[in-house]
Design an enzyme around this catalytic site. Structure first.
Site, PDB file in Angstrom:
ATOM      1  N   GLU A   1       0.736  -1.115  -0.009  1.00  0.00           N
ATOM      2  CA  GLU A   1       0.145  -0.064  -0.049  1.00  0.00           C
ATOM      3  C   GLU A   1       0.832   1.252   0.061  1.00  0.00           C
ATOM      4  O   GLU A   1       0.341   2.370  -0.742  1.00  0.00           O
ATOM      5  CB  GLU A   1      -1.027  -0.099   1.111  1.00  0.00           C
ATOM      6  CG  GLU A   1      -2.007   1.260   1.245  1.00  0.00           C
ATOM      7  CD  GLU A   1      -2.765   1.068   2.669  1.00  0.00           C
ATOM      8  OE1 GLU A   1      -3.098   2.099   3.150  1.00  0.00           O
ATOM      9  OE2 GLU A   1      -2.987  -0.167   3.113  1.00  0.00           O
ATOM     10  N   ASP A   2       2.004   1.237   0.767  1.00  0.00           N
ATOM     11  CA  ASP A   2       2.753   2.494   1.054  1.00  0.00           C
ATOM     12  C   ASP A   2       4.231   2.643   0.228  1.00  0.00           C
ATOM     13  O   ASP A   2       4.783   3.503   0.565  1.00  0.00           O
ATOM     14  CB  ASP A   2       2.824   2.604   2.482  1.00  0.00           C
ATOM     15  CG  ASP A   2       1.593   3.237   3.107  1.00  0.00           C
ATOM     16  OD1 ASP A   2       0.522   3.446   2.254  1.00  0.00           O
ATOM     17  OD2 ASP A   2       1.247   2.869   4.326  1.00  0.00           O
TER      18      ASP A   2
END
Length: 711
Positions: free
Chosen positions: A128-129
């Site tokens: 996600e990051d």
């Protein structure tokens, strides 16, 4: 991404300041036992390949406590990838971002999660990051870890806009349907974020706390992860109700720091003595209540006493020992029978097992007691986390009967609430409907089991009705439901079901029939409400408002003919007219009793008619009456049925086929889809009456036919 903040003072922090309280707190799993030094150790460079990085030494220690033979090599590789990919990222508190996945992983390790879950937890934010892709995770760590990481990865806000949060939860729930470890990671992730929420703006804190209260805490309860649920409840309580939280904290501080004798510890000592004398090996612990629990007890009981701040926990080795302990306690102390609950024989839907009771000590102190085995306690604290992988064999401490014959353990949460949730979410037309329905579904925190007519069972939220049972059992086919029998008796569709009821759902043969708008008033489950709403939107004519005035009864009349011959045996009296009573319409060969009426005539009643008892109480003298030789008769029948198109025509055809003539017919307006038909019929032979009634009962939608029997 969240940042560290000033957190509310927890029970664990209070325990750290008071050795006496620390002894009391041993019974509850403490997930806050995580040192800042362990997290900040992540800033150090990578460790040599032959040893574990210092930053995850606490994780390894907690993991080995539950799984001594665990291979930690994969954890080292996962940490190295997570640390390198998150390097340069910081939380809003200023800490390196790697401290967050480390904290989440430590929470799960202390709950007893297996290695695959911890690996996915370390990597849960990388896709996600960071630049790490899901394919890369799959190549390096396998399909299981990749599935878990993908399950907790948020959907792109740029693609979903305001619907991103509902759709993220929908995605996680669908993934949880195949592997509950997805939700375990999400719950631990939210717990650490809630611990470090203080640097957020107050309005954002409140928004996150409300979602946690409405969705995550109920999910933690349903998955049985009490250790996560209780701390989440306290953190939400501190944010959304700060005044009540401070008042509760003051009460706990006063109770634990007053220096007065510990009433609960004294009762625990007495219980321990009783069990030792009975030669029952047991560990007796004092289990402090968490903040929200103390607050609820105060609202329920008013002023709190010493024993109200905690409960006794008795841990034994075997299930049979639990009942042995219960017997000793109820023999040596005064039990409060109203407080007794057996969740061992009938476990809760979230895997929880324990015996609950309350006893009064000789000095009058009343203490609540929980009795369970060590295995039950592990599952009560960690829930599905303690069960390990649903794709492998049962872990240590879990009943092997929970493992399927093919070696794959059936997810214990899937047959109940989770299966229902996964079913109805597919029909939710938009994110708003899904989000509101999810919150409503999770708000129902109790479940009942009802038995189907075919011997199966249905798990339903408490408060469910026959409408909910119909859609749970039949899906879209429930649109044609006409009614139900509950415990053998006909019941309206709006009947609220109780635990253990037997439900037989009656469906129409006409596939074109459908629900009425009134069904929405009875539907409690999202599955039923979504299905009914969709059908009504597709058939707008069915949702038309009813007529302003009720319809008058429909009546059809034909020429009246005389019934069977009746004679009165009156000595020396001229021929007296005798007629059958309209309240019970006797026919040959019914036993009959006559009474004089005005005009000198006699009415003949069936002997069991209620009017006979009334007449006798009024002092009326019975007149002997008998049947004549004629076989023809007139009878009034009442048919109870469910409303459907063509019902009147089918009943009339059945009557005509049986050789009876309709003297009069009345159809009352439907009520809750039930219709009452009253027919006065002329039969050429009274012996044909039983066959006629059977033929009428066989008409689809008719559930009962009886002769009139009214005053």
């Amino acid at each position: 991404m969240s940042a560290e903040a000033t957190n509310p003072v927890s029970a664990a922090e209070t325990a750290a300041a008071d050795p006496r309280v620390r002894r009391r707190a041993r019974a509850r799993l403490d997930l806050r036992r995580i040192g800042r030094a362990a997290l900040l150790g992540a800033t150090a460079g990578p460790a040599p390949r032959d040893r574990l990085p210092d930053a995850i030494s606490h994780v390894a220690e907690a993991h080995r406590a539950h799984h001594p033979e665990a291979d930690l090599t994969v954890l080292r590789r996962a940490y190295v990838l997570a640390e390198s990919s998150h390097r340069g990222q910081f939380r809003k508190s200023g800490e390196p971002y790697i401290t967050h996945p480390l904290a989440v992983t430590l929470i799960l390790a202390e709950l007893g999660a297996e290695t695959t879950t911890l690996t996915a937890s370390l990597l849960h934010d990388t896709v996600e990051d960071t630049e790490v892709t899901l394919d890369q995770v799959r190549r390096e760590f396998g399909d299981e870890v990749a599935y878990l990481v993908d399950g907790v990865t948020k959907v792109e806000k740029i693609d979903y806009g305001a619907a991103a949060e509902p759709e993220t939860f929908r995605k996680m729930l669908v993934a949880t349907g195949d592997d509950v470890r997805v939700m375990s990671i999400k719950l631990a992730d939210r717990l650490h974020n809630m611990r470090t929420l203080g640097v957020m703006r107050p309005e954002k804190q409140a928004r996150i706390a409300k979602v946690t209260r409405d969705v995550l805490i109920p999910l933690a309860e349903r998955l049985g992860v009490q250790a996560l649920k209780t701390e989440l409840e306290d953190l939400v309580f501190a944010i959304l109700h700060p005044e009540e939280y401070e008042a509760t904290r003051a009460l706990i501080a006063e109770a634990t720091g007053s220096g007065s004798p510990d009433a609960l510890a004294a009762v625990a000592e007495q219980v321990g003595t009783v069990l030792r004398e009975a030669d029952i090996a047991a560990e007796v612990l004092v289990r402090p209540r968490h903040f929200v629990s103390v607050h609820r007890v105060r609202l329920k009981r008013g002023e709190l006493r010493g024993c109200d701040f905690g409960r006794l926990l008795v841990l034994v080795a075997e299930d049979a020992d639990c009942y042995a302990v219960l017997g000793e306690l109820h023999t040596c102390f005064t039990p409060l029978i109203s407080e007794f609950k057996d969740f061992i024989a009938a476990p809760k839907f979230n895997l929880y097992q324990s015996l609950h009771t309350a006893i009064a000590a000789p000095d009058g102190a009343v203490a609540e007691v929980l009795i369970r085995t060590h295995r039950m306690h592990k599952v009560a604290e960690a829930g599905v986390v303690a069960l390990g992988s649903p794709l492998g064999t049962a872990p240590d401490g879990v009943d092997p009967s929970e493992t399927a014959e093919n070696g794959e353990r059936t997810d214990p949460t899937r047959p109940g609430w989770l299966a229902r949730l996964l079913d109805w979410q597919e029909s939710a037309p938009d994110p708003d409907t899904f989000w509101s329905s999810l919150r409503a579904d999770l708000a129902e925190d109790h479940e009942i089991t009802v038995f189907r007519a075919d011997g199966g069972t249905l798990g339903l939220p408490a408060g469910s009705t026959c409408v909910d049972a119909a859609y749970a059992q039949h899906g879209a086919a429930a649109h044609t439901c006409l009614g139900a029998r509950v415990n053998g008796r006909l019941a309206p569709l709006g009947t609220v079901l109780s635990d253990g009821d037997t439900v037989q759902l009656l469906l129409a043969q006409d596939a074109g029939s459908g629900p009425s708008p009134e069904w929405l008033d009875h539907a409690r489950t999202p599955a039923a409400r979504i299905a009914i709403t969709a059908w009504l939107q597709a058939h707008p004519e069915a949702a038309a408002p009813p007529a302003a005035a009720p319809r008058p009864p429909l009546s059809v009349a034909a020429d009246r003919r005389s019934g069977a011959e009746l004679h009165a045996d009156l000595d020396g009296a001229p021929a007296t007219p005798v007629r059958p009573a309209g309240c019970c319409t006797p026919v040959p060969p019914d036993a009959i009793t006559g009474f004089r009426v005005r005009g000198g005539a006699v009415t003949a009643h069936r002997t069991g008619c209620p009017a006979v008892d009334v007449m006798r109480r009024l002092g009326r003298e019975a007149v002997p009456v008998r049947w004549g030789d004629a076989a023809h008769c007139r009878v009034t029948l009442v048919a109870e049925s469910f409303g459907r198109p063509g019902l009147l025509a089918d009943l009339t055809e059945a009557i005509a086929t049986a050789g009876a003539e309709v003297v009069s017919a009345t159809v009352e307006p439907p009520s809750e889809q039930r219709v009452r038909h009253t027919y006065t019929l002329q039969l050429t032979d009274a012996a044909a009456l039983p066959a006629l009634m059977r033929a009428m009962r066989e008409v689809p939608g008719v559930y009962d036919v009886a002769r009139t029997h009214r005053l």
